[in-house]
Design an enzyme around this catalytic site. Structure first.
Site, PDB file in Angstrom:
ATOM      1  N   ASP A 168       0.861  -1.174   0.000  1.00 20.02           N
ATOM      2  CA  ASP A 168       0.000   0.000   0.000  1.00 20.02           C
ATOM      3  C   ASP A 168       0.912   1.243   0.000  1.00 20.02           C
ATOM      4  OD1 ASP A 168      -2.149   1.696   0.032  1.00 20.02           O
ATOM      5  OD2 ASP A 168      -3.207   0.667   1.623  1.00 20.02           O
TER       6      ASP A 168
HETATM    7  C1  BGC Z   1      -5.074   3.066   0.210  1.00 22.05           C
HETATM    8  C2  BGC Z   1      -5.254   2.033  -0.859  1.00 22.05           C
HETATM    9  C3  BGC Z   1      -5.090   2.641  -2.227  1.00 22.05           C
HETATM   10  C4  BGC Z   1      -3.743   3.325  -2.291  1.00 22.05           C
HETATM   11  C5  BGC Z   1      -3.419   3.921  -3.636  1.00 22.05           C
HETATM   12  C6  BGC Z   1      -3.838   3.907   0.009  1.00 22.05           C
HETATM   13  O1  BGC Z   1      -3.791   4.970   0.891  1.00 22.05           O
HETATM   14  O2  BGC Z   1      -5.022   2.424   1.460  1.00 22.05           O
HETATM   15  O3  BGC Z   1      -6.499   1.421  -0.731  1.00 22.05           O
HETATM   16  O4  BGC Z   1      -5.210   1.661  -3.205  1.00 22.05           O
HETATM   17  O5  BGC Z   1      -3.697   4.353  -1.310  1.00 22.05           O
HETATM   18  O6  BGC Z   1      -4.164   5.021  -3.915  1.00 22.05           O
END
Ligand code: BGC
Length: 760
Positions: free
Chosen positions: A284
């Site tokens: 993530d």
């Molecule tokens: C979130 C994810 C997301 C990623 C990319 C993160 O902060 O937890 O769910 O896919 O950002 O945008």
């Protein structure tokens, strides 16, 4: 189809012949060949995923992207869209980097793309698997037409804590329902063949247990027994992989003492070795760097840890890019670990057909043709109407008549930007109608609609600002509250019916939007109380990204329609349901508690050694509270219709089931009301005696069907040994002989029941 493709390499032309068919051997040969030409720097570059900056969820934003692409330091970019921009970035990689390896382009396509569907929790409330698959298909068609080939969806984290804002992004509290939805979404995104131009690589997230963060606070730790993990929280991830999802995103949270992103047990022993996953593991947003704050070491250390744990691609933080070479020289990581990670990145690109044609998703004409098509909008409207849950409808307040006048009052009445809901970064907000606009379009001149803000979203201006970020504005009236309400009442008093458009703004749920108070904000409660006092027929149209605590509203208001955030077509869809063109059929995918103190409250709890007697709500020295019953306000699976359904007793084909046999379980469901309607017939099972304690019920099947007014339909389910299996204390997947109960009904509380035995 075999296609020859040239890739620039060191001033030489490297020719590669391969097939679109996912032939493992050909793919292996191609990737072996490519790997053998790559320097260590180029390999590490493939593991670097940067953001194009269209939506960011962290403080770090990627810089100097263009020169990094040319240097071969970037494997993927996310949050960048449009065929023109993506073509430009792809050209930099293909024409200007030494090996010309194409870039993979990701995006959070969570519940639709330009056409937004209801938030995932709302989609789950449809219990309509075909519809959910179609929404994922349309999302893939639109996003792939706009240059994207990888979506960070489905989010399959089970959550039983509505304080957690991200409950809105998942399918709720239930293992079985979430697993079924996970599968449909993957099939919708990926289709049968990832190399088709209109498919997206799916990414299952957040692996794992993110929805169980302590106290519902985002990014918090999770501490969970293995048998709960295996029985309740892990199955949806596995179901998504079983449907063919070829990428997985690690979660931010700590799991039993080791954050997911550094957790080798999770990412390698379980995911790769036990489950046999052969796709790409991405972190993530800056999750590798966050291991420093988790207390696992400096960037150098934690980057090596994550790679060895099983991470392949590093999102945004560039820990891999900046430290892995040194770690390799110091022998902190092995070259085989880097090769493994690069291979999974390259395989994803290969499967998407990017080596064959890196510009296959960059067709501007297709973007014009396929984004926001009328049939996509029609699907969004249908999905929205099906996601709405009728929570109360005293004296048939609903449906409303298409005559007279209506006052639509409340902070959610006139905001287009909030309708798509959280995590709809690509949705066409500017052109999304407000509730009032949508109602006016559907009703034309038949009904006179007036409107007023009525109350601020919340009294607290700073909280409102935090709750309306990313352009999700709601006007704010700075006059004294009494003046605002008095003005709203003048309008309300002139109307025949009042529709109160209240609840959360879309950014009150979603990432980093946890709440400790799940009541309606007080400013809105006071408005509602004033509207109730008018004595006019009143409908609360409730916007929310999570279960709220609505005990006061349940008592005071004659009709409540929970519309979540319904996507682009919310306004029209609400009108469709309020005026009876569509009979509501949504059912709650998560329990609505009476108050926050009951959380976590979910239907599949254990019995305890001191359960309450049937019908009692308090008994001394039994498992309960002094001040409130154990019951939810609205149970899991609950949702009313404009019609009524009557269930016959359960008919069983036998009172016993053998391990290799099948048991037929049936009920007759009669539509006893005045409207045709869809009903979700739900089947639950309880294992009465086990070597470990088992939940008081678990959803194991459901069927959604249309039953016409006066009609009776027989609904039959088949139960086999597989439906009775669970992970025991040694994590063996077993069905234990003995007594079971089966329940069928309209929600997890109001059920018919019967008994059977599992025998050898
Ligand atoms: C979130 C994810 C997301 C990623 C990319 C993160 O902060 O937890 O769910 O896919 O950002 O945008």
């Amino acid at each position: 189809m075999n296609i020859r493709k040239s890739i620039l390499s060191c001033g030489l032309i490297l020719s590669a012949t391969f097939s679109f068919a996912q032939d493992q051997q050909k793919m292996d040969q191609f990737i072996d060949g490519l790997l053998s030409k790559m320097t260590v720097e180029e390999k590490i570059g493939q593991l670097n995923l940067v953001t194009g900056g269209e939506a960011t969820t962290g403080s770090v934003v990627s810089t100097d992207v263009e020169s990094k692409i040319k240097a071969g330091n970037i494997g993927g970019i996310f949050s960048m869209s449009s065929p023109a921009k993506i073509r430009k970035a792809q050209e930099l990689a293909v024409k200007h980097s030494r090996l010309g390896i194409p870039i993979i382009f990701g995006m959070d396509v969570i519940h639709g793309y330009k056409t937004a569907f209801p938030i995932p929790l709302g989609l789950a409330a449809t219990w309509d698997m075909e519809l959910i698959r179609k929404t994922a298909r349309v999302s893939a068609v639109e996003a792939s037409a706009d240059g994207i080939n990888w979506t960070f969806s489905p989010m399959v984290d089970i959550s039983r804590d509505p304080r957690w804002g991200r409950i809105s992004e998942g399918s709720g509290e239930d293992t079985y329902l979430t697993s079924r939805i996970a599968r449909e979404m993957v099939l919708g995104y990926q289709g049968n063949d990832l190399s088709q131009y209109n498919t997206l690589l799916a990414c299952v997230k957040h692996f794992a247990l993110y929805g169980a963060s302590e106290a519902g606070r985002d990014y918090q730790a999770t501490d969970m027994s293995l048998h709960r993990m295996y029985n309740e929280y892990l199955p949806p991830y596995k179901a998504a992989l079983g449907a063919g999802a070829m990428s997985v995103m690690t979660s931010f949270n700590d799991i039993n003492g080791l954050p997911a992103t550094a957790n080798r047990w999770l990412l390698t022993d379980l995911l790769r070795n036990d489950w046999g996953f052969k796709g790409l593991v991405v972190t993530d947003y800056t999750a590798v760097n966050e291991l420093i704050d988790h207390g696992l070491g400096d960037l150098h250390e934690v980057s090596a840890l994550s790679l060895q744990a099983g991470v392949d691609m590093d999102m945004v933080g560039e820990g891999f890019l900046t430290t892995l070479k040194k770690s390799l020289t110091e022998k902190r990581v092995k070259e085989e670990d880097i090769n493994r990670a690069v291979r999974f990145v390259l395989e994803a690109k290969y499967r998407l057909g990017l080596f064959d044609d890196p510009y296959r998703y960059c067709d501007e004409q297709r973007a014009k043709r396929e984004i926001g098509k009328p049939e996509h909008l029609a699907l969004a409207r249908e999905a929205a109407t099906k996601s709405f849950v009728l929570l109360k409808n005293e004296q048939q307040t609903l449906p409303l008549k298409k005559t007279g006048s209506i006052a639509v009052i409340g902070p959610l009445a006139n905001t287009g930007a909030n309708m798509p809901g959280t995590w709809s970064v690509s949705a066409d907000h500017a052109n999304t109608q407000t509730l009032v606009e949508g109602m006016r379009e559907v009703l034309g001149n038949k009904v006179k609609i007036s409107t007023h803000l009525g109350a601020n979203l919340t009294e607290d201006a700073a909280l409102q600002e935090r709750s309306t970020m990313f352009g999700r504005t709601i006007p704010r009236d700075t006059r004294p509250e009494s003046e605002i309400i008095a003005e709203a009442l003048e309008i309300a008093n002139q109307a025949d019916v009042i529709v109160a458009a209240l609840g959360e703004s879309s950014e009150m749920s979603g990432e980093s939007s946890s709440r400790t108070d799940l009541n309606l904000p007080e400013s809105q409660s006071r408005l509602l109380a004033a509207l109730v006092k008018t004595g006019k027929p009143l409908v609360l149209v409730l916007f929310t990204g999570r279960p709220l605590t609505l005990s006061v509203e349940q008592k005071a208001v004659p009709a409540i329609l929970n519309v979540w955030f319904g996507g682009t077509e919310t306004g029209k869809a609400v009108a469709d349901v309020l005026f009876g063109d569509v009979n509501p059929s949504g059912k709650l995918p998560a329990t609505f508690p009476q108050n926050v103190g009951q959380i976590p409250l979910y239907y599949s709890q254990k019995n305890t050694g001191r359960p309450l007697a049937e019908g009692a709500w308090f008994q001394k020295f039994r498992s309960n509270y002094l001040d409130v019953s154990n019951e939810p306000l609205y149970p899991f699976g609950f949702g009313l219709s404009y019609t009524t359904f009557e269930y016959s007793p359960i008919q069983l084909s036998s009172s016993s089931l053998t391990r290799s046999g099948q048991l037929k379980v049936a009920v007759d469901v009669k539509n006893t009301g005045n409207y045709d309607g869809e009903e979700v017939v739900q089947l639950y099972i309880r294992d009465m005696v086990g070597t470990i304690t088992r939940p008081v019920k678990e959803l194991k099947g459901f069927q959604k069907l249309m039953i016409k007014k006066g009609e009776t339909k027989r609904v039959e389910f088949t139960i086999g040994e597989a439906d009775l299996k669970f992970y025991d204390l040694k994590l063996n997947h077993v069905a234990e002989l003995g007594a079971f109960k089966v329940f069928i009904g309209t929600n997890s509380r109001d059920l018919q029941q019967a008994d059977f035995q599992l025998t050898d």
